[in-house]
Enzyme design. Structure first.
Site, PDB file in Angstrom:
ATOM      1  N   HIS A 186       2.836 -83.612 -73.882  1.00 44.22           N
ATOM      2  CA  HIS A 186       3.864 -83.457 -74.907  1.00 44.22           C
ATOM      3  C   HIS A 186       5.234 -83.752 -74.278  1.00 44.22           C
ATOM      4  O   HIS A 186       5.442 -83.487 -73.089  1.00 44.22           O
ATOM      5  CB  HIS A 186       3.843 -82.035 -75.493  1.00 44.22           C
ATOM      6  CG  HIS A 186       2.870 -81.874 -76.612  1.00 44.22           C
ATOM      7  ND1 HIS A 186       2.248 -80.673 -76.890  1.00 44.22           N
ATOM      8  CD2 HIS A 186       2.406 -82.751 -77.542  1.00 44.22           C
ATOM      9  CE1 HIS A 186       1.447 -80.821 -77.938  1.00 44.22           C
ATOM     10  NE2 HIS A 186       1.539 -82.074 -78.357  1.00 44.22           N
TER      11      HIS A 186
ATOM     12  N   ASP B 294       8.116 -82.385 -74.144  1.00 42.03           N
ATOM     13  CA  ASP B 294       8.862 -81.334 -73.443  1.00 42.03           C
ATOM     14  C   ASP B 294       8.283 -81.052 -72.055  1.00 42.03           C
ATOM     15  O   ASP B 294       8.946 -80.436 -71.222  1.00 42.03           O
ATOM     16  CB  ASP B 294       8.917 -80.045 -74.268  1.00 42.03           C
ATOM     17  CG  ASP B 294       7.558 -79.545 -74.716  1.00 42.03           C
ATOM     18  OD1 ASP B 294       6.691 -80.364 -75.079  1.00 42.03           O
ATOM     19  OD2 ASP B 294       7.346 -78.313 -74.714  1.00 42.03           O
ATOM     20  N   HIS B 295       7.089 -81.540 -71.774  1.00 43.91           N
ATOM     21  CA  HIS B 295       6.459 -81.359 -70.458  1.00 43.91           C
ATOM     22  C   HIS B 295       6.609 -82.592 -69.562  1.00 43.91           C
ATOM     23  O   HIS B 295       6.457 -82.478 -68.351  1.00 43.91           O
ATOM     24  CB  HIS B 295       4.973 -81.030 -70.620  1.00 43.91           C
ATOM     25  CG  HIS B 295       4.726 -79.679 -71.202  1.00 43.91           C
ATOM     26  ND1 HIS B 295       4.274 -78.617 -70.450  1.00 43.91           N
ATOM     27  CD2 HIS B 295       4.891 -79.206 -72.462  1.00 43.91           C
ATOM     28  CE1 HIS B 295       4.172 -77.551 -71.223  1.00 43.91           C
ATOM     29  NE2 HIS B 295       4.532 -77.885 -72.445  1.00 43.91           N
TER      30      HIS B 295
END
Length: 195
Positions: free
Chosen positions: A58, A60-61
């Site tokens: 994802h 945000d990672h």
């Protein structure tokens, strides 16, 4: 020793854990903050970051992956090599060296198809990504590739591997759990079935 480089960041990001030792590894790269300077504060030479290991891809990672690759010439490892952020494959149940300990990689889809957790019995530690969180929280299943039934199966799989001797659970968002983390995994298993 593990330190969360995203601690105190107000931008939308995941946690990003720098684990120093025999093999210095960044578990998740986070997003939307200057992680390179935070790594340099802790790692002296630019070649001292050995790898970036991803719990899943994802944004945000993995938002900081390119900056880390450029600054440290570090390769990334994850479950799905078709993802641009993944240079090398980690297969289900393979062994991965993080810091001074070996971790088993567990494929745990439900939040995202390429989700992995990393568990070391010797270190008594778990990197849970976005599968489970503090106080029985669990990964969202309303995003693409989300599947509640699959998430429950993945949490159950995690429960079959870890036990109440687990000393530390490092999660993708929020604080790490160092007080009876197995209880939080159990709570997540129950909560996922309810909601």
């Amino acid at each position: 020793m593990s330190s969360n480089l995203a601690e105190g960041v107000s931008a939308f990001t995941s946690n990003a854990f720098l684990v120093e030792g025999e093999r210095t590894v960044l578990v998740d790269a986070g997003a939307n903050f200057d992680i390179v300077s935070r790594i340099r504060e802790r790692v002296d030479e630019t070649d001292d970051l050995d790898a970036v290991i991803l719990t899943h891809t994802h944004p945000d990672h993995v938002g900081n992956v390119d900056a880390v690759r450029d600054a440290f010439d570090a390769e990334t490892w994850g479950f799905d090599p078709d993802q641009p952020a993944v240079d090398n494959v980690i297969e289900d149940e393979s062994r991965v060296r993080i810091g001074d300990d070996d971790y088993v990689a567990l494929h745990t889809p439900g939040h995202k198809n390429d989700h992995l957790c990393f568990y070391s019995g010797d270190a008594s530690a778990l990197f849970a990504g976005d599968l489970v969180f503090q106080n029985g929280g669990f990964g969202r299943t309303d995003l693409p590739e989300g599947d509640r039934d699959l998430l429950i199966e993945s949490i159950d799989r995690l429960r079959s591997v870890v036990d109440d001797s687990l000393a530390a659970m490092h999660v993708g968002h929020g604080p790490s759990v160092t007080q009876r983390p197995y209880d939080h995994v159990e709570m997540a298993a129950r909560a996922a079935r309810l909601g």
